[in-house]
Design a protein around this motif. Structure first.
Motif, PDB file in Angstrom:
ATOM      1  N   ILE A 154      39.936  35.212  35.225  1.00  0.00           N
ATOM      2  CA  ILE A 154      39.725  36.648  35.429  1.00  0.00           C
ATOM      3  C   ILE A 154      40.428  37.115  36.696  1.00  0.00           C
ATOM      4  O   ILE A 154      41.100  38.153  36.705  1.00  0.00           O
ATOM      5  CB  ILE A 154      38.215  36.970  35.486  1.00  0.00           C
ATOM      6  CG1 ILE A 154      37.605  36.870  34.083  1.00  0.00           C
ATOM      7  CG2 ILE A 154      37.978  38.370  36.056  1.00  0.00           C
ATOM      8  CD1 ILE A 154      36.111  37.107  34.029  1.00  0.00           C
ATOM      9  N   GLU A 155      40.308  36.338  37.779  1.00  0.00           N
ATOM     10  CA  GLU A 155      40.972  36.712  39.040  1.00  0.00           C
ATOM     11  C   GLU A 155      42.489  36.707  38.856  1.00  0.00           C
ATOM     12  O   GLU A 155      43.188  37.563  39.404  1.00  0.00           O
ATOM     13  CB  GLU A 155      40.568  35.741  40.153  1.00  0.00           C
ATOM     14  CG  GLU A 155      39.106  35.815  40.568  1.00  0.00           C
ATOM     15  CD  GLU A 155      38.701  37.171  41.122  1.00  0.00           C
ATOM     16  OE1 GLU A 155      37.535  37.538  40.956  1.00  0.00           O
ATOM     17  OE2 GLU A 155      39.555  37.875  41.703  1.00  0.00           O
ATOM     18  N   ALA A 156      42.995  35.751  38.077  1.00  0.00           N
ATOM     19  CA  ALA A 156      44.443  35.698  37.825  1.00  0.00           C
ATOM     20  C   ALA A 156      44.903  36.920  37.031  1.00  0.00           C
ATOM     21  O   ALA A 156      45.949  37.510  37.333  1.00  0.00           O
ATOM     22  CB  ALA A 156      44.794  34.413  37.070  1.00  0.00           C
ATOM     23  N   LEU A 157      44.121  37.319  36.049  1.00  0.00           N
ATOM     24  CA  LEU A 157      44.472  38.490  35.243  1.00  0.00           C
ATOM     25  C   LEU A 157      44.430  39.767  36.080  1.00  0.00           C
ATOM     26  O   LEU A 157      45.280  40.649  35.937  1.00  0.00           O
ATOM     27  CB  LEU A 157      43.530  38.615  34.043  1.00  0.00           C
ATOM     28  CG  LEU A 157      43.669  37.522  32.967  1.00  0.00           C
ATOM     29  CD1 LEU A 157      42.561  37.648  31.934  1.00  0.00           C
ATOM     30  CD2 LEU A 157      45.040  37.587  32.303  1.00  0.00           C
ATOM     31  N   LEU A 158      43.460  39.844  36.975  1.00  0.00           N
ATOM     32  CA  LEU A 158      43.389  41.005  37.872  1.00  0.00           C
ATOM     33  C   LEU A 158      44.629  41.059  38.754  1.00  0.00           C
ATOM     34  O   LEU A 158      45.187  42.126  39.015  1.00  0.00           O
ATOM     35  CB  LEU A 158      42.126  40.936  38.739  1.00  0.00           C
ATOM     36  CG  LEU A 158      40.782  41.101  38.018  1.00  0.00           C
ATOM     37  CD1 LEU A 158      39.636  40.927  39.003  1.00  0.00           C
ATOM     38  CD2 LEU A 158      40.686  42.452  37.344  1.00  0.00           C
ATOM     39  N   LEU A 160      47.494  40.087  37.968  1.00  0.00           N
ATOM     40  CA  LEU A 160      48.641  40.466  37.148  1.00  0.00           C
ATOM     41  C   LEU A 160      48.601  41.937  36.744  1.00  0.00           C
ATOM     42  O   LEU A 160      49.471  42.415  36.018  1.00  0.00           O
ATOM     43  CB  LEU A 160      48.701  39.591  35.890  1.00  0.00           C
ATOM     44  CG  LEU A 160      49.046  38.111  36.130  1.00  0.00           C
ATOM     45  CD1 LEU A 160      48.850  37.312  34.856  1.00  0.00           C
ATOM     46  CD2 LEU A 160      50.474  37.972  36.635  1.00  0.00           C
ATOM     47  N   GLY A 161      47.567  42.641  37.204  1.00  0.00           N
ATOM     48  CA  GLY A 161      47.514  44.078  36.964  1.00  0.00           C
ATOM     49  C   GLY A 161      46.589  44.534  35.862  1.00  0.00           C
ATOM     50  O   GLY A 161      46.466  45.731  35.602  1.00  0.00           O
ATOM     51  N   ALA A 167      40.099  42.109  31.247  1.00  0.00           N
ATOM     52  CA  ALA A 167      39.932  40.667  31.459  1.00  0.00           C
ATOM     53  C   ALA A 167      38.629  40.169  30.832  1.00  0.00           C
ATOM     54  O   ALA A 167      38.608  39.160  30.124  1.00  0.00           O
ATOM     55  CB  ALA A 167      39.968  40.349  32.952  1.00  0.00           C
ATOM     56  N   GLY A 168      37.547  40.890  31.098  1.00  0.00           N
ATOM     57  CA  GLY A 168      36.259  40.484  30.533  1.00  0.00           C
ATOM     58  C   GLY A 168      36.241  40.585  29.026  1.00  0.00           C
ATOM     59  O   GLY A 168      35.668  39.734  28.338  1.00  0.00           O
ATOM     60  N   GLY A 169      36.890  41.617  28.504  1.00  0.00           N
ATOM     61  CA  GLY A 169      36.918  41.796  27.062  1.00  0.00           C
ATOM     62  C   GLY A 169      37.640  40.679  26.337  1.00  0.00           C
ATOM     63  O   GLY A 169      37.173  40.183  25.314  1.00  0.00           O
ATOM     64  N   VAL A 170      38.787  40.257  26.887  1.00  0.00           N
ATOM     65  CA  VAL A 170      39.548  39.203  26.217  1.00  0.00           C
ATOM     66  C   VAL A 170      38.835  37.859  26.343  1.00  0.00           C
ATOM     67  O   VAL A 170      38.869  37.033  25.428  1.00  0.00           O
ATOM     68  CB  VAL A 170      40.998  39.125  26.764  1.00  0.00           C
ATOM     69  CG1 VAL A 170      41.061  38.481  28.140  1.00  0.00           C
ATOM     70  CG2 VAL A 170      41.896  38.360  25.784  1.00  0.00           C
TER      71      VAL A 170
END
Length: 200
Positions: A154-158, A160-161, A167-170
């Motif tokens: 989740i932190e990595a996805l955040l 990446l923008g 992030a939570g949904g996926v």
């Protein structure tokens, strides 16, 4: 704004850490998770948030951006200042807080020093419709290997923008799709599959 500080822990007392950053000692009021992971002379990175009041500036410290965001949500409630927000995170885990909000457990908040019944009721009422709260906790047991992977992804996805909602949904989508095998996914696999879903 100071978003994070890297330095050497020079002292710890009560819920305060003195962090030596290039010879400057910063007094940081920290959550329980930070205090439990730090020892004197450790070199650490602490995620921070500064709030100003009539008494001056106070630096609050957290173990992750996720915890910092949760703190900001708590302190958005009328009557919940920074010190009360830290007190909540020192008495209750994020999982406990989310469970208390979702079940309107006023007594859970009243166990926190400085929180009375009205403030506890306000916390439950004002935050009950914020669906993102569930996203802030990737699993019911934050100590598991899987939940550590989820938090890192989740932190990595955040970074990446993507939004926390995306992030939570996926993550929830992948958890539902893989069932029990979800816990067996590596951090790399989880990130790769998350990006593939988000780019569809």
């Amino acid at each position: 704004m100071i978003r994070s500080l890297n330095g050497k822990v020079s002292d710890i007392f009560d819920n305060i850490i003195i962090l030596d950053v290039n010879g400057i000692g910063f007094e940081i009021l920290c959550s329980r998770s930070v205090l439990s992971s730090c020892k004197i002379n450790d070199i650490v990175k602490i995620v921070t948030c500064i709030q100003f009041s009539e008494a001056g500036a106070i630096i609050y410290g957290f173990n992750s951006e996720r915890e910092r965001e949760f703190f900001l949500r708590l302190t958005s409630v009328k009557g919940v200042g920074g010190k009360t927000g830290i007190a909540i995170l020192s008495e209750l885990s994020i999982d406990n807080v989310i469970n208390a909000i979702s079940s309107a457990d006023v007594n859970a908040f009243m166990r926190v020093s400085g929180i009375g019944k009205k403030t506890a009721e306000r916390l439950c009422f004002e935050l009950k419709n914020i669906t993102e709260l569930k996203i802030l906790t990737p699993s019911s047991n934050p100590e598991t290997k899987s939940s550590g992977h989820v938090e890192n992804v989740i932190e990595a996805l955040l970074g990446l923008g993507f939004t926390r909602s995306d992030a939570g949904g996926v993550i929830n989508l992948l958890r539902a799709a893989h069932g029990e095998d979800f816990n067996k996914l590596s951090e790399e696999d989880l990130l790769r599959m998350s990006l593939r879903e988000l780019h569809k």
